[in-house]
Design an enzyme around this catalytic site. Sequence first.
Site, mmCIF file in Angstrom:
data_model
loop_
_atom_site.group_PDB
_atom_site.id
_atom_site.type_symbol
_atom_site.label_atom_id
_atom_site.label_comp_id
_atom_site.label_asym_id
_atom_site.label_seq_id
_atom_site.Cartn_x
_atom_site.Cartn_y
_atom_site.Cartn_z
ATOM 1 C CG ASP A 96 -2.424 1.045 1.189
ATOM 2 O OD1 ASP A 96 -1.792 1.722 0.177
ATOM 3 O OD2 ASP A 96 -3.196 1.079 2.423
ATOM 4 C CB ALA A 97 3.432 2.368 -1.588
ATOM 5 C CE LYS A 98 -3.830 4.530 -0.006
ATOM 6 N NZ LYS A 98 -3.119 3.869 1.082
ATOM 7 N NE ARG A 99 6.534 5.199 -3.558
ATOM 8 C CZ ARG A 99 6.390 5.766 -2.657
ATOM 9 N NH1 ARG A 99 4.790 5.402 -1.815
ATOM 10 N NH2 ARG A 99 7.284 4.955 -1.963
#
Length: 272
Positions: A96-99
Amino acid sequence: MNSFISKFHNRRDQLRSQLCIGIDPELEKLPKVCLESKSPLVHFSETIVRYTHQYAVAWKPNIAFFERLGAEGYFALEHMVHLMKEVSPLVPIVMDAKRGDLANTAKEYAKYFFQTLKVDALTVNPYMGRDSLVPYLDLGGYLFVLGLTSNPSSSDFQKLKTSENDLYLYEEVSDQMALLSESYPNQVGLVVGGTHPSEIESLRNRHPHLCFLIPGFGAQGGDLESIIRASGKEALINSSRGITLSTLAENYGEVAKKKSEEVHLMMNHLIP
């Protein structure tokens, strides 16, 4: 078939569950026994992985809780990912990094997550369009694209109507991701918040084959029965704090195991 989808389907069917266990080790909420150790995040994440892996259909570590500690945090993150693969190699890892950056920048992110860490899937923000997603897909990675999120102010942008098609923006995003998945089959999914059961059902009817990642169950208030009924089997339902940060007691690992077992049994009962 993409390794994420293959692992997810096998694990889902084996356990008759859709439980994704999120690991969000907020330093201020960790048990004292972790804070007193040499590396609090390593201590915490090792314990959670070892105690709960038998109930995990997928893992979802949130990179922000590791990044805040700089090099120490990245060491803990990479140590945890390696441990997950050692303890439960058949369980997919969703980072879960939402890049959401463009071109060469996206390529470098993609190489870190899919070549260096070798996670199975990644959360991304589609605001900059297709160009910001393709570099990950070209490396064979699986993407969960932010669609309709579970936070209270998600409606600020995600529920704006588009003038051309009179659709909500999140519906336009979902349609675009369905189109993208035709070029990259079994590599594109959608993040849909568990606090929006009616919208989950609408999106499921709209896109019966897209895999959903559904946060918002548990601590954020999403109702499990409503989520499962709306989403169907092609969905991972995430619980983070409700499982892993439910106590400050020294036996937090045992408590997390009990909590994950409870959700597992609920899903066994609710999933058709």
